[in-house]
Design an enzyme around this catalytic site. Structure first.
Site, short mmCIF file in Angstrom:
data_model
loop_
_atom_site.label_atom_id
_atom_site.label_comp_id
_atom_site.label_asym_id
_atom_site.label_seq_id
_atom_site.Cartn_x
_atom_site.Cartn_y
_atom_site.Cartn_z
N GLU A 92 -3.95 -11.59 -14.22
CA GLU A 92 -2.68 -12.29 -14.44
C GLU A 92 -2.83 -13.52 -15.33
O GLU A 92 -1.89 -13.91 -16.02
CB GLU A 92 -2.09 -12.76 -13.10
CG GLU A 92 -1.62 -11.63 -12.22
CD GLU A 92 -1.37 -12.07 -10.78
OE1 GLU A 92 -1.07 -13.26 -10.56
OE2 GLU A 92 -1.50 -11.23 -9.88
N GLU A 111 0.01 -9.26 -2.20
CA GLU A 111 -0.40 -8.43 -1.06
C GLU A 111 0.32 -8.85 0.23
O GLU A 111 0.67 -8.01 1.06
CB GLU A 111 -1.92 -8.51 -0.89
CG GLU A 111 -2.65 -7.74 -1.98
CD GLU A 111 -4.07 -8.18 -2.20
OE1 GLU A 111 -4.29 -9.37 -2.51
OE2 GLU A 111 -4.98 -7.35 -2.07
N ASN A 126 -3.90 -12.24 6.12
CA ASN A 126 -4.98 -11.57 5.39
C ASN A 126 -6.24 -12.36 5.72
O ASN A 126 -6.52 -13.40 5.12
CB ASN A 126 -4.63 -11.62 3.90
CG ASN A 126 -5.66 -10.95 3.03
OD1 ASN A 126 -6.74 -10.57 3.50
ND2 ASN A 126 -5.34 -10.81 1.76
N ARG A 161 -3.54 -7.44 7.08
CA ARG A 161 -4.28 -6.58 6.18
C ARG A 161 -5.49 -6.06 6.95
O ARG A 161 -6.28 -6.85 7.47
CB ARG A 161 -4.76 -7.38 4.97
CG ARG A 161 -5.58 -6.58 4.02
CD ARG A 161 -6.18 -7.49 2.98
NE ARG A 161 -6.72 -6.73 1.88
CZ ARG A 161 -7.28 -7.27 0.82
NH1 ARG A 161 -7.34 -8.58 0.72
NH2 ARG A 161 -7.76 -6.53 -0.14
N ARG A 207 -20.02 -9.55 -6.52
CA ARG A 207 -20.50 -8.20 -6.16
C ARG A 207 -20.91 -7.43 -7.42
O ARG A 207 -20.30 -7.60 -8.47
CB ARG A 207 -19.39 -7.43 -5.44
CG ARG A 207 -19.14 -7.91 -4.03
CD ARG A 207 -17.93 -7.23 -3.41
NE ARG A 207 -16.84 -8.15 -3.20
CZ ARG A 207 -15.59 -7.81 -2.93
NH1 ARG A 207 -15.27 -6.54 -2.83
NH2 ARG A 207 -14.66 -8.73 -2.76
N HIS A 257 -8.02 -2.11 -2.13
CA HIS A 257 -6.97 -2.87 -2.81
C HIS A 257 -5.63 -2.14 -2.77
O HIS A 257 -4.77 -2.32 -3.63
CB HIS A 257 -7.33 -3.17 -4.29
CG HIS A 257 -8.40 -4.21 -4.45
ND1 HIS A 257 -9.44 -4.08 -5.35
CD2 HIS A 257 -8.61 -5.39 -3.82
CE1 HIS A 257 -10.23 -5.13 -5.26
NE2 HIS A 257 -9.75 -5.95 -4.34
#
Ligand code: ADP
Length: 396
Positions: A331, A379, A8, A93, A241, A181
């Site tokens: 989480e 991921e 990734n 990814r 962001r 995502h």
């Protein structure tokens, strides 16, 4: 025994994982790591499948080391770590598959060229994803590489959820809502189907709250709406962001304030969000530990924006059966989950405070009308699973 790797690759960091494959071809995590501060003073940390440190390295004078240089060192380390086990493929990814790439696929020269053409749709992410593919092709030209798309999971969005109210010729040119995502959402959908099949069949909002943040409305495990659209700037407020804005703000900054397009881009991607509003940090842990009113204001806005966007997705779904929290904040921040769910009493959400404090898998009270869950995302595991399915020929 064989192994596969998941990569990734971002602008200043590369996350990776190595999986060995047992006889049933189930990927078992063998090592997981992160290369950070690329372009400044790169640092690498790797842990084993149980989280115990395997190796750490820093390059204090390594500002000149490129992604390719570092990937080459990483590849060498991976080969020695894997010892006799043969690496049979690497999954990447890839943030944008555009309208064409939905399923993961083997990367060859034509695919790479087509993915390159999508760079203008994700200029801050896609080039780094593709650079890693180029680098591995140089290091190991015969190793199969698989592209796994962050947009892919959202191919089930109904047409109405993909369109901006712009002249239709722009839609036809690709200016539409894609959603991101997707690897995280695909992983959560898979996990939820295992731990709570009944809920997975229902109407669920997954809140991926990390440095980047978005929501996905799922019906029966499929994406029907999501908060990110054309770029990873859209929707929720994030670490740095801004999330959704009145488009008039962009016009004002450029036309009245004289900011260049590059300056606006930098502000929206790097100087906004939790960092911009607090003026302190982009990291939720730092803000939660701060006594400054600006930190509290940033957290409050973050939660308010999540709640507001949940309201929109509940409308898209026509009701709601559960919410799943995931990623760094989702989480680990009991306080953020409590703030968000406290504003969702109108939906019948009721938190079990002690379960929430311990990040238990189920954090709703027994009399909550909504099921509230915490599921850690992974991921890299999703990349590994998709890569394996391509290598086994299950994807065209
Ligand atoms: P990414 O993978 O995009 O770098 P993560 O999913 O790791 O992002 O999420 C990073 C965010 O999670 C940061 O804002 C960080 O502060 C937050 N986070 C991680 N652990 C905790 C914690 N224990 N409490 C509050 N926030 C946390």
């Amino acid at each position: 025994m064989t192994a596969i790797a998941a990569l990734n690759s971002g602008s200043s960091s590369i996350k990776f994982a190595l999986y060995t494959l047992d006889e049933a071809q189930e990927p078992q995590l063998s090592a997981r790591g992160k290369l950070e501060r690329i372009g400044e003073a790169p640092a690498l940390r790797v842990v084993d499948g149980q989280g115990a440190p395997l190796m750490a390295q820093e390059w204090p004078d390594g500002a000149g080391l490129t992604h390719a240089d570092l990937l080459s060192q990483l590849f060498e380390w991976a080969q020695s770590h894997l010892d006799q086990r043969q690496l049979i493929g690497i999954g990447h990814r890839v943030v944008h598959g555009g309208g064409r790439f939905i399923e993961p696929c083997l990367v060859d020269a034509p695919v790479l060229a087509a993915l390159d053409e999508l760079c203008p749709l994700a200029p801050l992410h896609q080039p780094h994803n593709l650079a890693a593919i180029h680098a591995i092709a140089d290091i190991a030209p015969h190793l199969p590489q698989v592209a796994c798309f962050d947009t892919g999971f959202h191919h089930t969005l109904p047409a109405v959820a993909t369109r901006f109210a712009l002249p239709r010729a722009w839609h036809d040119k690709g200016l539409r809502r894609y959603g991101f995502h997707g690897l995280s959402y695909a992983y959560i959908a898979r996990q939820l189907a295992m731990v709570d099949p009944a809920l997975a069949q229902g109407r669920v909002i997954v809140a991926h709250l990390g440095s980047g943040a978005s929501l996905c409305a799922m019906q029966g495990g499929q994406s029907v709406d999501t908060s990110m659209g054309f770029t990873a700037l859209d929707g929720l407020m994030m670490g740095t962001r801004c999330g959704s804005l009145d488009p008039g703000v962009v016009l004002h900054l450029q036309q009245q304030e004289g900011l260049s397009a590059a300056a606006v881009e930098h502000m929206f991607y790097h100087d906004s969000g939790l960092l911009g509003v607090s003026g302190i940090a982009s990291d939720m842990r730092t803000l939660e530990a701060s006594a400054a009113p600006e930190a509290a204001e940033a957290i409050d806005l973050f939660c308010w924006r999540v709640v507001r966007e949940i309201g929109a997705l509940v409308a898209s779904l026509g009701g709601l059966d559960g919410i799943v929290f995931t990623a760094g904040i989702g989480e680990n921040s009991a306080a953020t989950r409590a703030r968000i769910t406290a504003r969702l009493g109108w939906l019948g959400a009721k938190l079990n405070d002690s379960a929430n404090q311990t990040h238990a898998p189920i954090i709703s009270a027994p009399d909550s009308a909504l099921s509230l869950r915490v599921i850690p995302t992974d991921e890299e595991k999703m990349i590994a699973l998709e890569t394996l399915s391509v290598l086994k020929g299950q994807h065209p």
